[in-house]
Motif scaffolding. Structure first.
Motif, PDB file in Angstrom:
ATOM      1  N   GLY A  21     -32.428  -4.665  -5.416  1.00 24.98           N
ATOM      2  CA  GLY A  21     -32.226  -5.716  -6.408  1.00 24.98           C
ATOM      3  C   GLY A  21     -31.781  -5.205  -7.763  1.00 24.98           C
ATOM      4  N   LEU A  22     -30.675  -4.484  -7.822  1.00 22.85           N
ATOM      5  CA  LEU A  22     -30.152  -3.979  -9.088  1.00 22.85           C
ATOM      6  C   LEU A  22     -29.292  -5.040  -9.772  1.00 22.85           C
ATOM      7  CD1 LEU A  22     -29.202  -0.352  -8.001  1.00 22.85           C
ATOM      8  CD2 LEU A  22     -31.341  -1.162  -9.020  1.00 22.85           C
ATOM      9  N   ARG A  23     -29.039  -4.827 -11.080  1.00 26.13           N
ATOM     10  CA  ARG A  23     -28.338  -5.829 -11.868  1.00 26.13           C
ATOM     11  C   ARG A  23     -27.272  -5.170 -12.748  1.00 26.13           C
ATOM     12  NH1 ARG A  23     -30.099  -8.238  -8.455  1.00 26.13           N
ATOM     13  NH2 ARG A  23     -31.502 -10.033  -8.438  1.00 26.13           N
ATOM     14  N   ARG A  24     -26.631  -5.982 -13.555  1.00 25.89           N
ATOM     15  CA  ARG A  24     -25.543  -5.502 -14.396  1.00 25.89           C
ATOM     16  C   ARG A  24     -25.995  -4.396 -15.345  1.00 25.89           C
ATOM     17  NH1 ARG A  24     -21.731  -9.830 -17.407  1.00 25.89           N
ATOM     18  NH2 ARG A  24     -21.646 -10.517 -15.227  1.00 25.89           N
ATOM     19  N   GLU A  25     -27.244  -4.415 -15.762  1.00 26.99           N
ATOM     20  CA  GLU A  25     -27.760  -3.395 -16.678  1.00 26.99           C
ATOM     21  C   GLU A  25     -27.758  -1.993 -16.055  1.00 26.99           C
ATOM     22  OE1 GLU A  25     -32.347  -3.478 -16.876  1.00 26.99           O
ATOM     23  OE2 GLU A  25     -31.774  -5.509 -16.268  1.00 26.99           O
ATOM     24  N   HIS A  26     -27.625  -1.931 -14.727  1.00 34.27           N
ATOM     25  CA  HIS A  26     -27.596  -0.635 -14.041  1.00 34.27           C
ATOM     26  C   HIS A  26     -26.167  -0.187 -13.720  1.00 34.27           C
ATOM     27  CE1 HIS A  26     -31.462  -2.703 -12.789  1.00 34.27           C
ATOM     28  NE2 HIS A  26     -31.885  -1.676 -13.516  1.00 34.27           N
ATOM     29  N   LYS A  27     -25.214  -0.774 -14.426  1.00 32.61           N
ATOM     30  CA  LYS A  27     -23.794  -0.537 -14.164  1.00 32.61           C
ATOM     31  C   LYS A  27     -23.430   0.951 -14.200  1.00 32.61           C
ATOM     32  CE  LYS A  27     -19.287  -1.400 -16.340  1.00 32.61           C
ATOM     33  NZ  LYS A  27     -18.555  -1.509 -15.069  1.00 32.61           N
ATOM     34  N   HIS A  28     -23.993   1.702 -15.132  1.00 34.92           N
ATOM     35  CA  HIS A  28     -23.651   3.131 -15.265  1.00 34.92           C
ATOM     36  C   HIS A  28     -23.898   3.874 -13.954  1.00 34.92           C
ATOM     37  CE1 HIS A  28     -23.468   7.199 -16.829  1.00 34.92           C
ATOM     38  NE2 HIS A  28     -24.693   7.427 -16.357  1.00 34.92           N
ATOM     39  N   TYR A  29     -25.026   3.603 -13.326  1.00 34.25           N
ATOM     40  CA  TYR A  29     -25.375   4.306 -12.087  1.00 34.25           C
ATOM     41  C   TYR A  29     -24.559   3.778 -10.906  1.00 34.25           C
ATOM     42  CZ  TYR A  29     -29.337   5.215 -15.143  1.00 34.25           C
ATOM     43  OH  TYR A  29     -30.115   5.557 -16.209  1.00 34.25           O
ATOM     44  N   ILE A  30     -24.425   2.454 -10.827  1.00 39.41           N
ATOM     45  CA  ILE A  30     -23.707   1.861  -9.694  1.00 39.41           C
ATOM     46  C   ILE A  30     -22.236   2.275  -9.715  1.00 39.41           C
ATOM     47  CG2 ILE A  30     -23.134  -0.278  -8.497  1.00 39.41           C
ATOM     48  CD1 ILE A  30     -25.549  -1.580  -9.881  1.00 39.41           C
ATOM     49  N   ASP A  31     -21.632   2.290 -10.901  1.00 40.85           N
ATOM     50  CA  ASP A  31     -20.230   2.728 -11.006  1.00 40.85           C
ATOM     51  C   ASP A  31     -20.053   4.140 -10.450  1.00 40.85           C
ATOM     52  OD1 ASP A  31     -19.361   0.397 -12.132  1.00 40.85           O
ATOM     53  OD2 ASP A  31     -19.261   1.149 -14.183  1.00 40.85           O
ATOM     54  N   ARG A  32     -21.000   5.002 -10.752  1.00 40.34           N
ATOM     55  CA  ARG A  32     -20.922   6.381 -10.268  1.00 40.34           C
ATOM     56  C   ARG A  32     -21.038   6.430  -8.749  1.00 40.34           C
ATOM     57  NH1 ARG A  32     -24.854  10.022 -13.471  1.00 40.34           N
ATOM     58  NH2 ARG A  32     -26.403   8.926 -12.198  1.00 40.34           N
ATOM     59  N   TRP A  33     -21.923   5.598  -8.182  1.00 42.35           N
ATOM     60  CA  TRP A  33     -22.074   5.580  -6.730  1.00 42.35           C
ATOM     61  C   TRP A  33     -20.821   5.027  -6.051  1.00 42.35           C
ATOM     62  CZ3 TRP A  33     -27.414   2.719  -7.195  1.00 42.35           C
ATOM     63  CH2 TRP A  33     -28.347   3.591  -7.765  1.00 42.35           C
ATOM     64  N   VAL A  34     -20.261   3.971  -6.630  1.00 40.10           N
ATOM     65  CA  VAL A  34     -19.032   3.395  -6.062  1.00 40.10           C
ATOM     66  C   VAL A  34     -17.911   4.430  -6.096  1.00 40.10           C
ATOM     67  CG1 VAL A  34     -17.244   1.643  -6.375  1.00 40.10           C
ATOM     68  CG2 VAL A  34     -19.655   1.018  -6.625  1.00 40.10           C
ATOM     69  N   SER A  35     -17.788   5.118  -7.224  1.00 39.59           N
ATOM     70  CA  SER A  35     -16.758   6.161  -7.337  1.00 39.59           C
ATOM     71  C   SER A  35     -16.963   7.244  -6.284  1.00 39.59           C
ATOM     72  CB  SER A  35     -16.797   6.768  -8.741  1.00 39.59           C
ATOM     73  OG  SER A  35     -15.868   7.815  -8.858  1.00 39.59           O
ATOM     74  N   PHE A  36     -18.223   7.637  -6.042  1.00 46.28           N
ATOM     75  CA  PHE A  36     -18.517   8.646  -5.027  1.00 46.28           C
ATOM     76  C   PHE A  36     -18.119   8.161  -3.633  1.00 46.28           C
ATOM     77  CE2 PHE A  36     -21.610  10.015  -1.784  1.00 46.28           C
ATOM     78  CZ  PHE A  36     -21.298  11.372  -1.727  1.00 46.28           C
ATOM     79  N   SER A  37     -18.422   6.889  -3.325  1.00 47.92           N
ATOM     80  CA  SER A  37     -18.095   6.356  -1.993  1.00 47.92           C
ATOM     81  C   SER A  37     -16.589   6.321  -1.773  1.00 47.92           C
ATOM     82  CB  SER A  37     -18.695   4.966  -1.815  1.00 47.92           C
ATOM     83  OG  SER A  37     -18.072   4.019  -2.669  1.00 47.92           O
ATOM     84  N   ILE A  38     -15.841   6.008  -2.832  1.00 48.79           N
ATOM     85  CA  ILE A  38     -14.380   5.965  -2.700  1.00 48.79           C
ATOM     86  C   ILE A  38     -13.812   7.372  -2.560  1.00 48.79           C
ATOM     87  CG2 ILE A  38     -12.242   5.315  -3.861  1.00 48.79           C
ATOM     88  CD1 ILE A  38     -13.817   3.061  -5.230  1.00 48.79           C
ATOM     89  N   THR A  39     -14.302   8.294  -3.404  1.00 51.22           N
ATOM     90  CA  THR A  39     -13.849   9.684  -3.327  1.00 51.22           C
ATOM     91  C   THR A  39     -14.177  10.303  -1.973  1.00 51.22           C
ATOM     92  OG1 THR A  39     -14.224   9.921  -5.702  1.00 51.22           O
ATOM     93  CG2 THR A  39     -13.993  11.953  -4.429  1.00 51.22           C
ATOM     94  N   SER A  40     -15.311   9.873  -1.390  1.00 48.23           N
ATOM     95  CA  SER A  40     -15.738  10.398  -0.088  1.00 48.23           C
ATOM     96  C   SER A  40     -15.045   9.698   1.073  1.00 48.23           C
ATOM     97  CB  SER A  40     -17.257  10.254   0.054  1.00 48.23           C
ATOM     98  OG  SER A  40     -17.933  10.950  -0.965  1.00 48.23           O
ATOM     99  N   ARG A  41     -14.104   8.816   0.753  1.00 47.76           N
ATOM    100  CA  ARG A  41     -13.287   8.142   1.769  1.00 47.76           C
ATOM    101  C   ARG A  41     -14.150   7.388   2.789  1.00 47.76           C
ATOM    102  NH1 ARG A  41      -8.163   9.868   1.386  1.00 47.76           N
ATOM    103  NH2 ARG A  41      -7.622   9.284   3.500  1.00 47.76           N
TER     104      ARG A  41
END
Length: 539
Positions: free
Chosen positions: A157-177
């Motif tokens: 149950g994360l929210r917009r306030e956790h954007k810094h961490y979620i953005d990093r995870w999304v970037s990792f998932s994309i980089t990891s193909r």
């Protein structure tokens, strides 16, 4: 391989090495050296610690693929040695269960409402912090590696306030193909779709070559806004949106930009008042629309085969879907019996909206079946009908039967009928005279299965009518056992023909047995006649 799954820190002496790996080791001197190193690990001196670095990376990754994600995460957090090796599991699925996070709260009844809200907010903040720290502890050693993922899932149950961490995870998932990406933030009290605290998903990061590996995208409690430069997710085949804020125009652009899209699920997306896509969605095969409150849905999907919808969808146009083999309709209003006038319009339009439908599954109450009495257009291609029916009327009210007879009349080519009723039981001590309901002949109906058979008024009359009027009937099964439950929130379908095909379909074999002998006797007394015995089976 089972020995590897039990323990890979110390492998047993009898563990075997895959033949393919041995052959690879013999191809060069380098591989031979690796093979020697692997042999030393397979037959270790049990007094010495395991030398994990001696195992080739491909062997380590193969070992990890046999672990559950919970085992992998536990090992990654607790073992410095594994973190240094930076070997990644191909499926990274992070949920509260992955880390053993308990979200339940102990409530002191003496607390005021303000104190409860304050306690809830503090507990939620601590849980979010713990979840974020655990995910980072697993991913941090992998930031700079050339990891390749199959699946990347975040469900918390994360929210917009956790954007810094979620953005990093999304970037990792994309980089990891990663091929399959899921971000589901609907848990932990997000049933109220305010939208103000939803994480803004960076769709631009998936546009074009960046997201070329992504085949499925599952988003929950997310805000989506398409950038002007968005050019589509090249190879996306499956899109799932739950409690996602997106307007109809952006969703239309998104669908049209994903040329290979085969599956689309839209649930609880309250911002969508309509969805009309004039261009052809040539690859779309599966469509699910639930709890959205759409007034209009119009798609041109010539290869659509499965459609799931409910009474929140007022008007549907899928006239070009000539390959539609199955439609599932679930009435949300069955939990609000008596407030279902909207079904008049839906059922009236249903045959024209889905003219090529072969199989129809309905989850209704008995009072809603009456609505088919007002339907005039025919289901010209319907051959298989399954109705899961919640008995909602008084035992002596048989007004629903004529609606059911009219539905059968609207399907002149129907070959197979399943009628499964909930566990309502009325064991009357008064015997009644059963006569067949009135209706036309059926020239194609061959198979009928009724579960939950009881002495509720109209049911025996309906069975009697089918026995007398289905002139090519080969088999009718009457089963007093009820698989359906009274819980109206249950949306699993009971089916004989489709049981086991997915988790949504179950056999009505282990159900309510109240009044079982009385119902079996009632069925035999009224239906078990000489002229029907070659087709009738009473279980």
């Amino acid at each position: 391989m089972s020995a590897w799954r039990r323990s890979f820190f110390v492998l047993p002496h009898h563990a075997s090495i895959p033949k393919a790996n041995l052959m690879d080791k013999q191809c060069s001197q380098e591989h031979s050296n690796k093979g020697d190193a692997f042999s030393r690990v397979v037959k270790p001196n049990l007094a010495e610690p395991m030398q994990l670095q001696l195992l080739p990376p491909d062997i380590l990754r193969d070992i990890l693929s046999w672990l559950s994600i919970k085992q992998f995460v536990r090992m990654s957090i607790l073992s410095r040695e594994w973190r240094r090796l930076r070997i990644c599991h191909p499926d990274l699925v992070f949920t509260k269960d992955t880390f053993g996070i308990n979200t339940a709260m102990d409530i002191d009844k003496s607390m005021t409402v303000g104190e409860l809200l304050n306690m809830h907010a503090k507990k939620l903040e601590l849980l979010n912090r713990k979840f974020i720290d655990n995910v980072d502890s697993v991913l941090r050693p992998l930031w700079s590696t050339s990891t390749t993922l199959d699946k990347f899932v975040i469900k918390f149950g994360l929210r917009r306030e956790h954007k810094h961490y979620i953005d990093r995870w999304v970037s990792f998932s994309i980089t990891s193909r990663a091929k399959h990406i899921a971000l589901d933030f609907t848990s932990d009290g997000s049933s109220c779709d305010s939208g103000f605290d939803k994480y803004v998903f960076p769709l631009c990061d998936l546009s074009g070559p960046n997201g070329s590996c992504i085949m499925s995208l599952d988003l929950g409690y997310i805000f989506l806004k398409l950038p002007l430069s968005f050019c589509g997710i090249t190879n996306l085949k499956k899109l799932t949106l739950k409690m996602v804020s997106i307007n109809g125009g952006d969703l239309q652009r998104l669908l049209l930009s994903c040329a290979l899209l085969e599956s689309l699920s839209i649930e609880m997306c309250s911002d969508l008042s309509s969805l009309c896509v004039p261009q052809e969605l040539s690859q779309l095969q599966y469509l699910r629309v639930r709890y959205c409150g759409m007034k209009m849905l119009e798609l041109h999907a010539p290869n659509l085969t499965n459609f799931v919808f409910d009474d929140s969808l007022m008007h549907t146009v899928l006239s070009e879907s000539s390959k539609l083999s199955e439609a599932i309709f679930v009435s949300n209003l069955r939990v609000l019996n008596g407030y279902d006038d909207v079904l008049d319009d839906i059922f009236t339009e249903l045959p024209a909206a889905l003219p090529h439908m072969d199989t129809l599954l309905l989850l209704l109450t008995s009072s809603q079946v009456q609505r088919f009495s007002n339907t005039r257009d025919s289901f010209i291609c319907l051959r298989h009908l399954n109705m899961n029916l919640n008995i909602s009327l008084y035992p002596d009210d048989d007004s629903w039967v004529m609606g059911f007879v009219n539905l059968l009349e609207l399907a002149p080519l129907l070959e197979e009928l399943e009628l499964h009723m909930d566990h309502y039981r009325h064991c009357s001590s008064n015997l009644r005279m059963v006569t067949a309901a009135q209706g036309p002949l059926h020239r194609h109906l061959k198979s009928v299965y009724m579960s939950g058979f009881s002495d509720v008024s109209g049911l025996a009359e309906l069975a009697f009518y089918i026995l007398e009027n289905a002139i090519v009937l080969e088999r009718m099964v009457v089963d007093p056992v009820t698989g359906m439950k009274e819980d109206l929130n249950t949306e699993r379908f009971y089916s004989v023909s489709k049981a086991g095909s997915s988790e949504e379909f179950v056999l009505p074999t282990e159900g309510d047995r109240y009044c079982l002998e009385e119902m079996r006797l009632f069925a035999k007394m009224n239906l078990d006649r000489e002229e029907f015995r070659h087709v009738l089976t009473v279980l």
